[in-house]
Design a protein around this motif. Sequence first.
Motif, PDB file in Angstrom:
ATOM      1  N   TRP A 288     -31.208 -71.804  -7.143  1.00 49.53           N
ATOM      2  CA  TRP A 288     -30.442 -72.143  -6.117  1.00 49.53           C
ATOM      3  C   TRP A 288     -30.992 -71.000  -5.078  1.00 49.53           C
ATOM      4  O   TRP A 288     -30.916 -71.548  -3.765  1.00 49.53           O
ATOM      5  CB  TRP A 288     -29.042 -71.552  -6.464  1.00 49.53           C
ATOM      6  CG  TRP A 288     -27.930 -71.467  -5.509  1.00 49.53           C
ATOM      7  CD1 TRP A 288     -27.521 -70.024  -5.190  1.00 49.53           C
ATOM      8  CD2 TRP A 288     -27.338 -72.337  -4.438  1.00 49.53           C
ATOM      9  NE1 TRP A 288     -26.512 -70.409  -4.003  1.00 49.53           N
ATOM     10  CE2 TRP A 288     -26.578 -71.537  -3.647  1.00 49.53           C
ATOM     11  CE3 TRP A 288     -27.551 -73.760  -4.144  1.00 49.53           C
ATOM     12  CZ2 TRP A 288     -25.806 -72.173  -2.474  1.00 49.53           C
ATOM     13  CZ3 TRP A 288     -26.916 -74.465  -3.472  1.00 49.53           C
ATOM     14  CH2 TRP A 288     -25.963 -73.639  -2.430  1.00 49.53           C
TER      15      TRP A 288
ATOM     16  N   VAL B 273     -33.710 -72.866  -3.323  1.00 50.45           N
ATOM     17  CA  VAL B 273     -33.742 -74.106  -2.345  1.00 50.45           C
ATOM     18  C   VAL B 273     -32.573 -74.097  -1.532  1.00 50.45           C
ATOM     19  O   VAL B 273     -32.601 -74.657  -0.271  1.00 50.45           O
ATOM     20  CB  VAL B 273     -33.159 -75.298  -3.471  1.00 50.45           C
ATOM     21  CG1 VAL B 273     -34.526 -75.584  -4.226  1.00 50.45           C
ATOM     22  CG2 VAL B 273     -32.118 -75.073  -4.181  1.00 50.45           C
ATOM     23  N   ALA B 274     -31.698 -73.179  -1.564  1.00 43.35           N
ATOM     24  CA  ALA B 274     -30.536 -73.323  -0.398  1.00 43.35           C
ATOM     25  C   ALA B 274     -30.952 -72.248   0.752  1.00 43.35           C
ATOM     26  O   ALA B 274     -31.381 -71.300   0.527  1.00 43.35           O
ATOM     27  CB  ALA B 274     -29.224 -72.887  -1.097  1.00 43.35           C
ATOM     28  N   PRO B 275     -30.358 -72.660   2.103  1.00 40.28           N
ATOM     29  CA  PRO B 275     -30.582 -71.616   2.843  1.00 40.28           C
ATOM     30  C   PRO B 275     -29.739 -70.348   2.962  1.00 40.28           C
ATOM     31  O   PRO B 275     -28.719 -70.371   2.042  1.00 40.28           O
ATOM     32  CB  PRO B 275     -29.993 -72.651   4.185  1.00 40.28           C
ATOM     33  CG  PRO B 275     -29.288 -73.752   3.473  1.00 40.28           C
ATOM     34  CD  PRO B 275     -29.586 -74.066   2.290  1.00 40.28           C
TER      35      PRO B 275
ATOM     36  N   ASP C  90     -26.293 -82.127   3.247  1.00 38.25           N
ATOM     37  CA  ASP C  90     -27.695 -81.338   3.697  1.00 38.25           C
ATOM     38  C   ASP C  90     -28.063 -80.410   2.454  1.00 38.25           C
ATOM     39  O   ASP C  90     -29.201 -80.569   2.087  1.00 38.25           O
ATOM     40  CB  ASP C  90     -27.592 -80.890   4.943  1.00 38.25           C
ATOM     41  CG  ASP C  90     -26.844 -79.755   5.226  1.00 38.25           C
ATOM     42  OD1 ASP C  90     -25.610 -79.745   4.878  1.00 38.25           O
ATOM     43  OD2 ASP C  90     -27.469 -78.930   5.676  1.00 38.25           O
ATOM     44  N   ILE C  91     -27.008 -79.630   2.062  1.00 42.88           N
ATOM     45  CA  ILE C  91     -27.256 -78.724   0.921  1.00 42.88           C
ATOM     46  C   ILE C  91     -27.732 -79.455  -0.538  1.00 42.88           C
ATOM     47  O   ILE C  91     -28.773 -79.080  -1.174  1.00 42.88           O
ATOM     48  CB  ILE C  91     -26.318 -77.864   0.556  1.00 42.88           C
ATOM     49  CG1 ILE C  91     -25.783 -76.985   2.075  1.00 42.88           C
ATOM     50  CG2 ILE C  91     -26.685 -76.936  -0.462  1.00 42.88           C
ATOM     51  CD1 ILE C  91     -26.740 -76.081   2.816  1.00 42.88           C
TER      52      ILE C  91
ATOM     53  N   GLY D   2     -28.907 -82.247  -0.478  1.00 44.54           N
ATOM     54  CA  GLY D   2     -30.327 -82.872  -0.318  1.00 44.54           C
ATOM     55  C   GLY D   2     -31.377 -82.110  -0.679  1.00 44.54           C
ATOM     56  O   GLY D   2     -32.313 -82.395  -0.955  1.00 44.54           O
ATOM     57  N   ARG D   3     -31.057 -80.719  -0.423  1.00 46.24           N
ATOM     58  CA  ARG D   3     -32.090 -79.791  -0.824  1.00 46.24           C
ATOM     59  C   ARG D   3     -32.123 -79.412  -2.209  1.00 46.24           C
ATOM     60  O   ARG D   3     -33.182 -78.804  -2.773  1.00 46.24           O
ATOM     61  CB  ARG D   3     -31.932 -78.676   0.040  1.00 46.24           C
ATOM     62  CG  ARG D   3     -32.351 -78.806   1.478  1.00 46.24           C
ATOM     63  CD  ARG D   3     -31.787 -77.498   2.231  1.00 46.24           C
ATOM     64  NE  ARG D   3     -32.793 -76.688   2.250  1.00 46.24           N
ATOM     65  CZ  ARG D   3     -33.013 -75.599   3.028  1.00 46.24           C
ATOM     66  NH1 ARG D   3     -32.086 -75.320   4.025  1.00 46.24           N
ATOM     67  NH2 ARG D   3     -33.885 -74.857   2.896  1.00 46.24           N
ATOM     68  N   PHE D   4     -30.917 -79.458  -2.824  1.00 45.26           N
ATOM     69  CA  PHE D   4     -30.779 -79.012  -4.157  1.00 45.26           C
ATOM     70  C   PHE D   4     -31.241 -80.052  -5.120  1.00 45.26           C
ATOM     71  O   PHE D   4     -31.612 -79.366  -6.194  1.00 45.26           O
ATOM     72  CB  PHE D   4     -29.022 -78.976  -4.372  1.00 45.26           C
ATOM     73  CG  PHE D   4     -28.553 -78.084  -5.458  1.00 45.26           C
ATOM     74  CD1 PHE D   4     -27.785 -78.842  -6.555  1.00 45.26           C
ATOM     75  CD2 PHE D   4     -28.756 -76.923  -5.594  1.00 45.26           C
ATOM     76  CE1 PHE D   4     -27.158 -78.052  -7.506  1.00 45.26           C
ATOM     77  CE2 PHE D   4     -28.203 -75.990  -6.615  1.00 45.26           C
ATOM     78  CZ  PHE D   4     -27.464 -76.667  -7.385  1.00 45.26           C
TER      79      PHE D   4
END
Length: 129
Positions: free
Chosen positions: A36, A39-41, A119-120, A122-124
């Motif tokens: 987590w 990958v997460a901002p 959007d999170i 999508g990154r996750f």
Amino acid sequence: MFRHTIAIQPADIDHMGHVNNSVYLKWVQDAVVDYWNSVAPADAVASHLWVALKHEISYLKPTFLQDAVVAEVIAEKVEGARAYFTTIVRRGQDVLSEVKSTWCCLDAASLRPVRLARDIVGRFLPPSA
């Protein structure tokens, strides 16, 4: 797939000379949270926490103090505030354990379940998930 290196400690070893089964839960938690965080901002990491709801562990081979071990984390899907992972613990090519786990995303301030923004997510998740 995300790879998380595991450092085996002498305290992880049980009376039978191998890693105690309960230690695998800590490894999975550390690996999923590390995934987590990778990958997460930063703002999402700061505003969300993860709580494990369920682990299904298949122990396949024992793990020993001197082993070089890695946990491979695969995010399977996200549904609402829940995320589903598979974590495979390996020593080289040998699979030592496989863990299916379900996690709940919490708002860090209220400690209530919260959905991740698209959007999170999508990154996750990997593109095929």
